[in-house]
Design an enzyme around this catalytic site. Structure first.
Site, PDB file in Angstrom:
ATOM      1  CG  HIS A   1      -0.817   4.141   4.378  1.00 49.20           C
ATOM      2  ND1 HIS A   1      -1.325   3.363   5.529  1.00 49.20           N
ATOM      3  CD2 HIS A   1      -0.223   3.201   3.536  1.00 49.20           C
ATOM      4  CE1 HIS A   1      -1.410   1.865   5.122  1.00 49.20           C
ATOM      5  NE2 HIS A   1      -0.544   1.729   4.054  1.00 49.20           N
TER       6      HIS A   1
ATOM      7  CB  SER B   1      -0.845   0.048   1.373  1.00 48.21           C
ATOM      8  OG  SER B   1      -0.141   0.028   2.400  1.00 48.21           O
TER       9      SER B   1
ATOM     10  CG  ASP C   1      -2.781   5.259   7.947  1.00 53.96           C
ATOM     11  OD1 ASP C   1      -1.665   4.856   8.237  1.00 53.96           O
ATOM     12  OD2 ASP C   1      -2.911   4.958   7.005  1.00 53.96           O
TER      13      ASP C   1
END
Length: 352
Positions: free
Chosen positions: A333, A108, A330
């Site tokens: 990311h 990702s 998160d």
């Protein structure tokens, strides 16, 4: 009249020569410069695009859409020591790769980088048509006016996982998808994150290494074995006279404030500025040295390292935190626009 014309022509010729020389000097300075050592500086001409106008950003990375109101993180530019990182020129990039195919291969974080490049290109040619195809493994975006195809190939380990009677087996010596990858003109690889997963997040039941089926093994050793298999594949299967190969270094997470000198901090939620300076208190992740060692041991220096770890470590402020479509915390990311745009700027500079 003739003398005036000669003077004007001489002046124009001088301007052209100086412009060419200046461009040559700028490119030479970048070649001599370590693009990965430096610090983050405020630049009000940033960000490089408006995220609300980019049609490619998924909800994982769309921080402004999901409520982030502190936007100072958008105003930082990476300043290498001793030179200036060239500003990304999307039209020039598309022209350079006319009728060519670009592929990001990885997890990702490759998706994060892939979408950054698409936003940079779309911002340069906002009226240009594009076509997007999404399958289980691939996302393909084509800019038909330029004949440029940009693909994300989802592969968390680069090596294979196969369903066998005993269960899912991570095969550290096998890369069957390489038959697809090697047909591209530019390849940008990334892996590491999923090698460390345990519990329900683990994507395999057994690992095959050195001819043996194991229930588990040291994950750092597994990463090194998988990366060595990938390096051998590049050496034997990829025509590097046609295909340019990059490996994107480890992208850091920011869940432990002790890593950057704030031991009372448990995540990146309230981080609004980069780490000051050009060094990171906790040092580099173990994966960084493994990547460098594997690349150094290749028989030919055909892989370019996008060594983005340290510059990204300094950006504890660049993650979505709770401002994403999943509402989870998160700190792995990155917001778009944001830090991955710099990764692609360095990729762009490295292609010249």
């Amino acid at each position: 009249m003739g003398r005036v014309f000669i003077q004007e022509f001489s002046f124009l010729l001088l301007v052209v020569v100086l412009a060419v020389f200046s461009s040559y000097e700028a490119n030479a300075a970048v070649e001599r410069c370590d693009l990965f050592e430096g610090n983050w500086v405020v630049d009000n001409s940033y960000p490089l695009y408006n995220s609300t106008a980019c049609p490619f950003i998924r909800r994982e990375f769309d921080c402004i859409k999901y409520g982030r109101s502190n936007l100072e993180y958008l105003k930082y530019r990476w300043q290498p020591n001793g030179c200036v990182l060239p500003r990304f020129d999307g039209k020039e990039f598309l022209t350079k790769f006319k009728e060519k195919k670009i592929m990001y291969v990885g997890d990702s974080l490759s998706l994060n980088s892939f979408e950054s490049l698409l936003c940079l290109l779309h911002a340069a040619v906002p009226e240009a048509k594009f076509k997007q195809d999404i399958t289980r493994e691939n996302v393909t975006v084509t800019f038909p006016d330029y004949g440029v195809q940009v693909v994300l190939f989802h592969s968390n380990f680069l090596v294979d996982i196969e369903a066998e009677p005993v269960g899912r087996v991570l095969k550290l010596d096998s890369i069957k998808n390489g038959q697809i990858w090697k047909e591209f003109d530019l390849l940008i690889f990334n892996t590491w994150l999923w090698y460390t997963r345990t519990g329900p997040g683990k994507q395999w039941d057994f690992v095959e290494f050195d001819g043996k089926i194991l229930k588990d093994m040291d994950r750092v050793q597994a990463f090194q074995a998988g990366l060595n298999t990938w390096a051998k594949w590049v050496e034997t299967d990829v025509d590097t006279t046609k295909t340019k190969v990059f490996f994107q270094g480890t992208s850091p997470a920011h869940y432990h404030g002790s890593d950057w000198g704030e031991p009372a901090v448990n995540n990146c939620l309230n981080e609004i500025t980069p780490v000051n300076g050009s060094s990171y208190p906790s040092g580099l992740p173990v994966a960084v040295n493994i990547v460098k060692e594997v690349l150094k041991n290749m028989s030919k220096p055909v892989v370019n390292l996008l060594d983005i770890t340290k510059l990204s470590q300094l950006r504890k402020d660049g993650h979505p935190s709770k401002f994403n479509g999943f509402k989870g915390m998160d700190c792995t990311h990155w917001c778009l626009a944001g830090v991955p745009d710099t990764w692609n700027q360095i990729l762009y500079a490295s292609l010249h």
